[in-house]
Design an enzyme around this catalytic site. Structure first.
Site, PDB file in Angstrom:
ATOM      1  N   HIS A  85       0.820  -1.217   0.000  1.00  0.00           N
ATOM      2  CA  HIS A  85       0.000   0.000   0.000  1.00  0.00           C
ATOM      3  C   HIS A  85       0.854   1.268   0.000  1.00  0.00           C
ATOM      4  O   HIS A  85       0.361   2.344  -0.328  1.00  0.00           O
ATOM      5  CB  HIS A  85      -0.989   0.001   1.179  1.00  0.00           C
ATOM      6  CG  HIS A  85      -0.399   0.354   2.501  1.00  0.00           C
ATOM      7  ND1 HIS A  85      -0.020  -0.591   3.443  1.00  0.00           N
ATOM      8  CD2 HIS A  85      -0.119   1.556   3.071  1.00  0.00           C
ATOM      9  CE1 HIS A  85       0.450   0.018   4.514  1.00  0.00           C
ATOM     10  NE2 HIS A  85       0.400   1.320   4.320  1.00  0.00           N
ATOM     11  N   ASP A 113       0.316  -7.534   1.563  1.00  0.00           N
ATOM     12  CA  ASP A 113       0.750  -6.145   1.760  1.00  0.00           C
ATOM     13  C   ASP A 113       2.275  -6.042   1.749  1.00  0.00           C
ATOM     14  O   ASP A 113       2.849  -5.216   2.453  1.00  0.00           O
ATOM     15  CB  ASP A 113       0.186  -5.546   3.048  1.00  0.00           C
ATOM     16  CG  ASP A 113       0.223  -4.015   3.033  1.00  0.00           C
ATOM     17  OD1 ASP A 113       0.238  -3.433   1.929  1.00  0.00           O
ATOM     18  OD2 ASP A 113       0.282  -3.399   4.118  1.00  0.00           O
ATOM     19  N   SER A 131       4.885   2.613   7.998  1.00  0.00           N
ATOM     20  CA  SER A 131       4.513   1.505   7.126  1.00  0.00           C
ATOM     21  C   SER A 131       5.703   1.087   6.262  1.00  0.00           C
ATOM     22  O   SER A 131       6.325   1.922   5.601  1.00  0.00           O
ATOM     23  CB  SER A 131       3.353   1.904   6.211  1.00  0.00           C
ATOM     24  OG  SER A 131       2.137   1.877   6.887  1.00  0.00           O
TER      25      SER A 131
END
Length: 328
Positions: free
Chosen positions: A75, A105, A184
């Protein structure tokens, strides 16, 4: 004459013991942060749009090979092909997208210039609930962002939205180490500085989550390096591992199963009759007790093929036949 109430203070020995424990904890976090931070980059992915505006994705990434390949979240890159990485020492490198897998992911980018030495990858299968872990990110402008916490859950699966579609990220590690979106793609490390997960800060959940590094994700990473993608079979269920009660253990011969928390609308799981509250015991005849044990059965060879599920529902054992679809 009264001198007022006597105040109780901890004995010197007790206070010293508390300080020693805190100091040991602090020293562990400092040592891991010092060893892991040099391998973690801030990345900014950019692409031009037809109207002249730039599309930007940003987060962190972890160098995992000597020739500059880095792990991050799918993402974070979101289909953007190029960008730059900035390391803790201030050095920069252009990067290009190698491949991404939305279902795990995970994504791989490659540094086109000089990059630091690779981090040491560990094995998340050795983690235990309550174990100390350290999250290291490198958001742009905040080099070396470090938080610490404990593993609070293993083998979870979570639903996330990607554009107009809902996906399920399987087998995540849940921790109480605080994360923000800039973290992230950063590293989740154990106390020996080994990377056991790639942090994923999924907006709105308010949880510390990480994609584990284990045999299944090593297979995913190898596919991304070779082909730039992973052909995945998709069932469409959100689950959590739970222990079976004593009577169910006797009936099934299993100690654990996967409790279905949610079934994605229109998914193969819904089409085969799977319902929230069901307890999945077996898939393709094999016992399943974690999201990973189910996920490792859902690679390319399962697409479009019968996928039998053994389910415990309200005391009854049911046999359902799903047909996994290819993950788009």
């Amino acid at each position: 004459m009264s001198t007022g109430p006597e105040l109780a203070f901890p004995e010197d020995g007790m206070q010293q013991d508390d300080e020693e424990v805190l100091d040991t904890y602090s020293q562990t976090v400092i040592r891991v942060a010092d060893s892991v931070t040099p391998h973690v980059a801030a990345i900014e992915m950019t692409s031009a749009r037809r109207n002249g505006q730039l599309r930007v994705g940003s987060g962190s990434a972890v160098v995992f090979t000597a020739d500059g390949y880095m792990l991050t979240n799918a993402h974070v890159v979101a289909g953007i092909q190029s960008g730059r990485a900035v390391f803790a020492n201030g050095k920069q490198s252009d990067v290009e997208l190698v491949g991404a897998d939305p279902l795990s992911d995970l994504a791989v980018v490659r540094g086109l210039g000089s990059t630091p030495a690779p981090a040491t990858l560990g094995n998340a299968d050795s983690l235990r609930v309550g174990q100390l872990v350290i999250a290291v990110g490198n958001p742009l402008g905040l080099a070396g962002s470090v938080t610490a916490g404990v593993v609070s859950g293993l083998g979870r699966s979570i639903p996330v939205r990607a554009g107009e579609h809902r996906r399920v990220i399987e087998d995540v590690i849940q921790t109480d180490a605080a994360l923000n979106p800039g973290n992230s793609g950063g590293a989740l490390a154990d106390t020996r500085g080994r990377i056991v997960g790639i942090n994923t800060a999924v907006a709105g959940l308010g949880l510390g989550l990480a994609v584990p590094i284990n045999r299944t994700t090593q297979r995913i990473i190898a596919s991304l390096l070779k082909d730039g993608r992973v052909r995945r079979a998709y069932l469409g269920l959100v689950s959590t591992p739970i222990p079976l009660d004593a009577s169910s253990v006797v009936r099934t011969g299993q100690k654990e199963g996967l409790r279905v928390v949610e079934v994605i609308a229109g998914s193969p799981a819904e089409k085969c009759g799977l319902e929230p509250g069901d307890l999945v015991l077996k898939a393709q005849g094999r016992a399943v007790s974690s999201a990973e044990s189910l996920q490792k059965l859902l690679f390319a060879e399962a697409i479009g093929e019968p996928f039998p599920l053994t389910v415990l529902r309200e005391g009854r054992i049911l046999n359902l036949d799903a047909v996994p679809e290819e993950m788009g």
